[in-house]
Design an enzyme around this catalytic site. Sequence first.
Site, mmCIF file in Angstrom:
data_model
loop_
_atom_site.group_PDB
_atom_site.id
_atom_site.type_symbol
_atom_site.label_atom_id
_atom_site.label_comp_id
_atom_site.label_asym_id
_atom_site.label_seq_id
_atom_site.Cartn_x
_atom_site.Cartn_y
_atom_site.Cartn_z
ATOM 1 N N ASN A 114 27.652 -19.866 18.565
ATOM 2 C CA ASN A 114 27.678 -19.813 20.079
ATOM 3 C C ASN A 114 27.778 -21.144 20.759
ATOM 4 O O ASN A 114 28.531 -21.551 21.615
ATOM 5 C CB ASN A 114 27.022 -18.806 20.769
ATOM 6 C CG ASN A 114 25.605 -18.954 20.365
ATOM 7 O OD1 ASN A 114 25.037 -19.924 19.590
ATOM 8 N ND2 ASN A 114 24.650 -18.305 21.370
ATOM 9 N N GLU B 232 14.427 -19.913 16.639
ATOM 10 C CA GLU B 232 14.944 -19.434 18.060
ATOM 11 C C GLU B 232 15.722 -18.414 18.001
ATOM 12 O O GLU B 232 16.884 -18.433 17.327
ATOM 13 C CB GLU B 232 15.753 -20.978 18.414
ATOM 14 C CG GLU B 232 15.642 -20.853 20.086
ATOM 15 C CD GLU B 232 17.160 -20.025 20.481
ATOM 16 O OE1 GLU B 232 17.006 -19.001 20.826
ATOM 17 O OE2 GLU B 232 18.280 -20.819 20.490
ATOM 18 N N CYS C 4 21.639 -16.832 23.994
ATOM 19 C CA CYS C 4 20.417 -16.159 23.872
ATOM 20 C C CYS C 4 19.846 -16.156 25.087
ATOM 21 O O CYS C 4 18.743 -15.418 25.527
ATOM 22 C CB CYS C 4 19.680 -16.638 22.826
ATOM 23 S SG CYS C 4 19.206 -18.435 23.140
ATOM 24 N N GLU D 166 12.128 -26.621 20.757
ATOM 25 C CA GLU D 166 13.117 -27.563 20.479
ATOM 26 C C GLU D 166 13.284 -28.385 21.879
ATOM 27 O O GLU D 166 13.345 -27.650 23.181
ATOM 28 C CB GLU D 166 14.570 -26.981 20.180
ATOM 29 C CG GLU D 166 14.289 -26.226 18.692
ATOM 30 C CD GLU D 166 15.432 -25.714 18.107
ATOM 31 O OE1 GLU D 166 15.771 -26.055 16.985
ATOM 32 O OE2 GLU D 166 16.280 -24.973 18.980
#
Length: 488
Positions: free
Chosen positions: A162, A261, A295, A468
Amino acid sequence: MTSAERETQVVEQVSKQLLIGGHWRDAKNGATFKVEDPATGAVLCEVADAGTDDAFAALDAAAAAQPSWAKYAPRERSEILRRAYDLLMARQDDLALLMTLEMGKPVAEAKGEIAYAAEFFRWFSEEAVRIDGGFSVAPNGQSRFLVMRQAVGPAMFITPWNFPMAMGTRKIGPAVAAGCTMVVKPAQQTPLSMLALADILREAGLPEGVLSVLPTTDAGGVTEPLLRDGRIRKVSFTGSTGVGRKLLEQSAEQVLRTSMELGGNAPFLVFDDADLDAAVEGAMAAKMRNMGEACTSANRIYVQSGVAEEFARRMSERMGALSVGRGTEEVNVGPLIDAKAREKVQSLVDDATRRGAKVLVGGEPASGQGYFYPPTVLAEVPKDAELSSTEIFGPVAPIITFETEDEALAAANDTEYGLVSYVFTQDLGRAFRVSEALETGMVGLNQGVVSNPAAPFGGMKQSGLGREGGREGIDEFLETKYVGIGGL
């Protein structure tokens, strides 16, 4: 040059081979797989399809390069990242078109991702020269404590489709800054962006063997053997919670450092004292980034009853005005990634309407080629609707009404996920109360976008482990070593 000719040129200039040990090469077994344009279903090209033998060749290269790479001066690693940043920005137009062709997002949005991706290289180019340690006297005065931080070692990255460029730079940036070698497995649907990024890093001066890239249709056959090998010391994954759990199990055997993640189920809370214009704007940003395939996308929109009807009206008006089409055209919304993704979105909408939800706009996929789904707003969504507990990953905005702050918080936290939440209110006390009570790793307070390379990105509960970006991002790639000094 026609638009079709330019599209062909942009695809052709990207290597379709594996990058192993600093060299482009075919898969050992000669296999390839097709990359599809989700807007048309047409095949863009074929790329090398890595197997287990290729994976071990990449790991051999990473392990061999690790000792010398870790000794590179921090400033040298910093300058490699800075040159890569400059190259990304210089080639923003071509890279954006390439991304649009392989995953669908409109070119304007793809250009935004290239700029966002490049910022991770700029940020971590600055962090590379700020890796610190410490020196102190023991409490009893008899010895000294020296603390140093060193590269974890070879890392494996598994990146999603994505955000095919930004999720690469978000992992590669801190690894380069810390002095870790890398093996990257990009998503099968979008290998071209990662291959283009790898070539840019080579041009920026990244030494041979530091980065290998393995497009593949056999994710398990490529990743699992390496995770169990013992030479990989770090794994970073962005993707579904289900796959993340499997990777954690595989990583446990060698006790690997992990960053995960994973999935999200973001609540978007609008209180009756909110600036409604700002709330609608924020909801559009949080819901429609990347066609809702993010997300961080607003998955459940909770609106206090006093403003729910007006919010739904404005949201429906905005969503209904969005244009849908191939991302190379001047449109707001591109296709979903594949047929399976569109079928999932339609199934969730059908389930909600069967249970009593009202479709305010959208709700039915367009006929014809490509995996398009119209921007959709649902009102009166019942709590037992499947989309209340499932990540939609599409342009569907379910609106759920609440009465009290406590009710909103209970509903927002009633999920196994905890990546991000959004809150719109002008009450300062409520802003702090709600932000502290929400069980998510990130909160967007009166804003619909939280991602920033200078901030720590990550979640709680089953949305993942580690962070991150930000100052915390490089810590994921550093080991802390303590040296006790006696005889003083």
